[in-house]
Structure formats: C-alpha cells, structure tokens
Design a protein around this motif. Structure first.
Motif, PDB file in Angstrom:
ATOM      1  N   UNK A 296       0.833  -1.203   0.000  1.00 10.06           N
ATOM      2  CA  UNK A 296       0.000   0.000   0.000  1.00 10.06           C
ATOM      3  C   UNK A 296       0.870   1.256   0.000  1.00 10.06           C
ATOM      4  N   UNK A 297       1.977   1.249   0.755  1.00 11.91           N
ATOM      5  CA  UNK A 297       2.862   2.426   0.792  1.00 11.91           C
ATOM      6  C   UNK A 297       3.489   2.690  -0.569  1.00 11.91           C
ATOM      7  N   UNK A 298       3.875   1.624  -1.266  1.00 14.28           N
ATOM      8  CA  UNK A 298       4.585   1.791  -2.536  1.00 14.28           C
ATOM      9  C   UNK A 298       3.627   2.044  -3.694  1.00 14.28           C
ATOM     10  N   UNK A 299       2.558   1.262  -3.784  1.00 19.17           N
ATOM     11  CA  UNK A 299       1.669   1.293  -4.955  1.00 19.17           C
ATOM     12  C   UNK A 299       0.501   2.260  -4.765  1.00 19.17           C
ATOM     13  N   UNK A 300       0.083   2.457  -3.508  1.00 19.62           N
ATOM     14  CA  UNK A 300      -0.996   3.393  -3.258  1.00 19.62           C
ATOM     15  C   UNK A 300      -2.352   2.745  -3.090  1.00 19.62           C
ATOM     16  N   UNK A 301      -2.417   1.425  -3.159  1.00 18.75           N
ATOM     17  CA  UNK A 301      -3.670   0.709  -2.933  1.00 18.75           C
ATOM     18  C   UNK A 301      -3.326  -0.669  -2.382  1.00 18.75           C
TER      19      UNK A 301
END
Length: 312
Positions: A296-301
């Motif tokens: 979630x931190x890297x991809x945003x979801x």
C-alpha cells in the motif's frame, strides 16, 4: 449558465481534450436542460493534436468569460506562450476556476498560481514537475488534488475523475452519478485517490560494479536477506555497499530489494489466482500483514484493489 473553456494548445493530447468536452456536455438536469456551456479555445487558429489537427472555434478571448478553464495535457511540455499565461492569470484574478489534466499541470504551474500549493500530474512526469517548480508540493500518488480554485489531476482516466468531481461540486452527487453512468465510469473509483504506479528500479550505469549483485538480488528476492549477507555477496563492508548503492541508484540495498519484491508481487497479482498470503510468501515478505502494508505504501492501494483493477 456556467461556462467551461477547454484550452487546446499545440500538441494537445486528444484524450485529455475530449474528456472535459464529454463530461460537461453530458451534465444535464432531469428535464434535459444543459448545465454547462462548453467552449473549445486555442492560442492559434490551427492546433496539432497528434494524428490530426483541429481548428478551435474560439480564441484566448473566450477565457475572459469562462467560469472554469480546463487545461488538457500536451505531448510536448515546451514553453507556454506569454499571452496564454497572462490570459490565465487574468482569469484567476477575477475568480475563475482552473483545472489541469495530466501534463496540463505544467501549463498551470508556469503561471505561478500553484506555488505553495499541493498538485499532481501523471506519475511519470511528477519528478520533472517538482524539479521545474520547487515551490509546488507535487504528490504523484493521487488521482487529483482540489485546492478550491486550482485543481490538478493525474494522467488519462484521472481526468474523468476530476471532471466528475467538479460536476459533483457544482450540482451534487445525483447529477454527477448520471454523468458517470453515461460515461460508463464509476463516480468514485475503488481504491481511493491513488494512481496505480508501476515503479521502475533506479537505473544503474551499464558496466557498474553493482550489476552482478543486482541480478543476484532479483534472483534471490524471495529469501530473507540481511544487509550483512548482501554485503558479503558483494565482497564489501555494509558501509561501503550502502555508499556505492546511494551513489549509483539513489537508494539503499534493502529499499531496492523491497521494490524488486513489490514489482514481482504486481506481476503475480496480474497473472495468477494465488491468494495474497501465498504471494506475500513467494516474494519474500515475512508476513501477509507486512506485505500489505509495504504494498500500500509503494503502490498506493491494497493488493486486492490492485488485482481488481489490473487482472487480465
């Protein structure tokens, strides 16, 4: 009636140009009355738009009467003509709302009106926008940013999200939902306001002493590797390895390794039915919870949200 002016500059991206034209012309009251007067305007009589040219029916003078001005992206982010910048500044001074789609953020940024504000653009161009305009807080991980008078959106389909958001702001969710249905588009996309970013590994110069190590890291990313083990593989001390990594990739060995794992996880989410727990194990995360948090931190979801959006 609310007037929307869509500004087509040379090398305008056709998709970005068509998006506000379609959304705002579809917005109607239940009795069929139009809610927006939509004008296409340009700084020149003929505008190149990729595979074709167009002749905007209105010039820059149309900006003087617009309540909202939409700035589509251009394929070439060159200098913005002074007369365009002045027309946009004058429009903003009298209270017009300015919104950009994709690389249209570069046009809006050139006016200086975004200085001190948060903004977004396509994630591939976010670094360039931040470098050219350090007074802007560039957020590459959202679909759009609403600062009230000034709005920016990410690439391509995020322009639809932004335009629907403007309709909802102006006329409420019911009208915006009707427009979304006509556009075969959800009013709000699942996964929040996150761009789905494919994160490339930082480039390494060809012939770099790190090339063999990076290949080994990719091949062994699923293992529980420590910095000490990676340094031993490189025949360096941990301090020297960290310094070389930062010099040649701009990041640390463990950050590089985590990004390699996330890229592998994206591939598995797109191409397999494996449960998230299995993917977390296969790409080298100690627990599904740690994997979900990092993803979630890297991809945003979430991994599930990513799979829903991108599963072929």
């Amino acid at each position: 009636m609310h007037t929307v002016a869509v500004l087509a500059l040379d090398q305008v991206v056709p998709f970005d140009l068509a998006t506000p034209l379609e959304v705002f012309t579809r917005a109607r009251l239940p009795d069929g009355r139009a809610l927006y007067r939509v004008l296409t305007c340009g700084a020149t009589p003929v505008v190149r738009a990729g595979a074709f040219t167009l002749q905007p029916p209105h010039g820059l003078d149309a900006l003087a009467e617009a309540d909202t001005i939409v700035l589509p992206g251009c394929a070439e982010a060159g200098p913005v003509p002074d007369e365009v910048l002045e027309a946009l500044r004058r429009a903003a001074a009298r209270g017009a709302r300015l919104a950009s789609i994709c690389s249209g953020a570069f046009i809006l940024a050139a006016t200086g009106l975004l200085d001190g504000l948060r903004a977004t653009t396509h994630w591939r161009a976010a670094g360039v926008l931040a470098a050219r305009h350090p007074a802007i807080e560039v957020d590459p991980a959202v679909l759009y940013v609403d600062n009230g008078q000034f709005l920016t959106s990410a690439g391509a389909a995020a322009g639809l999200d932004l335009c629907l958001h403007l309709v909802r702001r102006d006329h409420g969710s019911a009208i915006a939902a009707d427009v979304a249905r006509l556009s075969v588009m959800p009013l709000e996309r699942e996964g929040g306001q996150a761009q789905f970013v494919v994160h490339d590994q930082p480039p390494v110069p060809r012939g770099s002493v790190l090339e063999p190590l990076l290949r080994w890291l990719e091949d062994n990313a699923a293992r529980d590797l420590t910095l000490a083990e990676i340094a031993a593989r490189a025949d360096m001390s941990a301090r020297t390895l960290n310094r070389r990594f930062r010099e040649q990739t701009g990041t640390t060995p463990l950050q590089w390794l985590h990004l390699a794992r996330i890229r592998r996880a994206q591939h598995l989410l797109e191409t397999t039915d494996h449960p998230v727990e299995r993917i977390a194990d296969e790409v080298g995360f100690g627990s599904p919870t740690a994997f979900r948090d990092r993803f979630k931190r890297v991809v945003g979801t979430s991994p599930r949200g990513y799979r829903t959006a991108f599963r072929g």
